[in-house]
Design a protein around this motif. Structure first.
Motif, short mmCIF file in Angstrom:
data_model
loop_
_atom_site.label_atom_id
_atom_site.label_comp_id
_atom_site.label_asym_id
_atom_site.label_seq_id
_atom_site.Cartn_x
_atom_site.Cartn_y
_atom_site.Cartn_z
N ALA A 1 84.29 48.23 86.46
CA ALA A 1 83.90 46.86 86.85
C ALA A 1 82.45 46.82 87.30
N ARG A 2 82.01 47.79 88.09
CA ARG A 2 80.62 47.81 88.55
C ARG A 2 79.68 48.05 87.38
N LEU A 3 80.05 48.92 86.48
CA LEU A 3 79.22 49.18 85.30
C LEU A 3 79.11 47.93 84.43
N ALA A 4 80.23 47.23 84.25
CA ALA A 4 80.24 46.04 83.41
C ALA A 4 79.43 44.91 84.03
N GLU A 5 79.36 44.87 85.33
CA GLU A 5 78.53 43.90 86.03
C GLU A 5 77.06 44.27 85.93
N ALA A 6 76.79 45.57 86.04
CA ALA A 6 75.40 46.02 86.16
C ALA A 6 74.64 46.02 84.84
N LEU A 7 75.28 46.37 83.72
CA LEU A 7 74.53 46.45 82.47
C LEU A 7 73.89 45.12 82.10
N PRO A 8 74.61 44.00 82.10
CA PRO A 8 73.94 42.73 81.79
C PRO A 8 72.83 42.39 82.79
N GLU A 9 73.03 42.73 84.06
CA GLU A 9 72.01 42.45 85.07
C GLU A 9 70.74 43.27 84.80
N ARG A 10 70.91 44.57 84.55
CA ARG A 10 69.74 45.40 84.29
C ARG A 10 69.05 45.00 82.99
N THR A 11 69.83 44.60 81.99
CA THR A 11 69.25 44.16 80.73
C THR A 11 68.48 42.86 80.92
N ALA A 12 69.00 41.96 81.74
CA ALA A 12 68.28 40.72 82.04
C ALA A 12 66.97 41.02 82.76
N GLY A 13 67.00 42.00 83.67
CA GLY A 13 65.77 42.39 84.35
C GLY A 13 64.75 42.97 83.38
N PHE A 14 65.21 43.79 82.46
CA PHE A 14 64.33 44.35 81.44
C PHE A 14 63.74 43.22 80.60
N ALA A 15 64.59 42.27 80.16
CA ALA A 15 64.12 41.17 79.33
C ALA A 15 63.07 40.34 80.06
N ALA A 16 63.27 40.10 81.35
CA ALA A 16 62.29 39.32 82.12
C ALA A 16 60.97 40.06 82.23
N THR A 17 61.02 41.38 82.31
CA THR A 17 59.81 42.18 82.44
C THR A 17 58.97 42.14 81.17
N VAL A 18 59.61 42.11 80.01
CA VAL A 18 58.86 42.13 78.75
C VAL A 18 58.55 40.74 78.23
N ALA A 19 59.10 39.69 78.86
CA ALA A 19 58.87 38.32 78.39
C ALA A 19 57.39 37.98 78.41
N ALA B 1 85.96 55.27 77.26
CA ALA B 1 84.93 54.43 76.67
C ALA B 1 83.83 54.06 77.65
N LYS B 2 84.14 54.04 78.94
CA LYS B 2 83.11 53.63 79.90
C LYS B 2 81.94 54.61 79.94
N PHE B 3 82.10 55.81 79.34
CA PHE B 3 80.97 56.73 79.24
C PHE B 3 79.76 56.01 78.66
N TRP B 4 79.97 55.24 77.60
CA TRP B 4 78.83 54.60 76.92
C TRP B 4 78.26 53.45 77.73
N LEU B 5 79.10 52.76 78.50
CA LEU B 5 78.59 51.71 79.38
C LEU B 5 77.69 52.33 80.45
N ARG B 6 78.13 53.42 81.02
CA ARG B 6 77.35 54.11 82.04
C ARG B 6 76.06 54.69 81.46
N ARG B 7 76.17 55.35 80.29
CA ARG B 7 75.00 55.97 79.66
C ARG B 7 73.95 54.90 79.34
N MET B 8 74.37 53.78 78.78
CA MET B 8 73.42 52.73 78.42
C MET B 8 72.89 51.98 79.64
N LEU B 9 73.70 51.87 80.68
CA LEU B 9 73.20 51.27 81.92
C LEU B 9 72.02 52.07 82.46
N HIS B 10 72.18 53.37 82.56
CA HIS B 10 71.12 54.17 83.15
C HIS B 10 69.94 54.33 82.21
#
Length: 245
Positions: free
Chosen positions: A4-22, A109-118
């Motif tokens: 649940a924490r990983l699923a919450e965090a990946l979209p948040e970190r991706t949004a932060g990345f997107a805002a940085t490159v905008a 399967a959460k291995f890939w969520l964690r790997r891509m989050l970090h």
């Protein structure tokens, strides 16, 4: 870290990345990824999220080449990045505890969520350095990223993927990462490879700082001087010279 924490965090970190490159120059150099302009860094993130989702759903496929990723026009980057993160998150949540292929054998399967989050977190820092913008990350995510990196370094498969990691073997030398709060990490260089544990034991060299800074130094995004070093500095320098993320 639970799913649940990983699923919450990946979209948040991706949004932060997107805002940085905008609005940034797609051809801007990325100092901490010197072979990639910003467009390739963006492409890698969206490409990697989609590749991981395909593994969860259908099994392994060849590792894609970031230079071949097409993130589209810069104005479309935020939507494209969001879609990739959402696709991976859904694939993992749909899979539940189903074991899937990873570099280290089958794992949930959460291995890939964690790997891509970090991976996204570290590359968010790369993008921030390239665009001269601020970067921060929650302490629990930074700490879990350090733990995941140590788990990978301690796995015998890793040295076969990158021979330089074999030079991390030793004869019992110890390094400690001290985040100030919590137990920290104790790393032991053994003849068989890297071993580690959580705890407060003394070590040959201690690297101390907040989790964010420890993560960025440990993944060679910040210089060693950004944190406090006590003990055998040459040992810390040897470690960092033979690791990358």
């Amino acid at each position: 870290m639970d799913t649940a924490r990983l699923a919450e965090a990946l979209p948040e970190r991706t949004a932060g990345f997107a805002a940085t490159v905008a609005g940034a120059d797609p051809d801007a150099p990325v100092p901490t990824c010197p072979d990639w302009p910003l467009r390739v860094l963006v492409g890698h993130i969206g490409q990697a999220h989609r590749w991981s989702a395909s593994i969860v759903r259908s099994g392994p496929t060849p590792v894609p080449d970031p230079l071949e990723a097409d993130p589209g026009a810069p104005a479309d980057w935020p939507g494209w990045l969001h879609e990739g993160a959402a696709d991976l998150t859904k694939a993992v949540l749909d899979a539940g505890d189903t074991p899937v292929w990873t570099f280290f054998g089958e794992q949930p399967a959460k291995f890939w969520l964690r790997r891509m989050l970090h991976d996204t977190t570290i590359h968010h820092a790369d993008a921030a350095f390239a665009t001269n913008t601020a970067f921060d990350v929650a302490s629990d995510l930074a700490a879990d990223a350090v733990t995941e990196w140590l788990e990978m370094l301690a796995n015998p498969v890793t040295a076969s993927l990158k021979p330089a990691f074999a030079e991390l073997r030793g004869t019992g030398q110890t390094l400690r990462l001290d985040p100030g709060a919590g137990p920290g990490w104790l790393i032991i260089r053994t003849p068989e490879g890297v071993a580690w544990t959580r705890g407060q034991r003394t070590a040959d060299v201690t690297l101390a700082g907040p989790p964010r800074d420890l993560l960025l130094v440990f993944t060679r995004r910040l210089p060693l001087d950004r944190i406090a070093v006590t003990g055998d500095r040459a040992l810390a320098e040897h470690w960092l010279a033979r690791t990358s993320a």
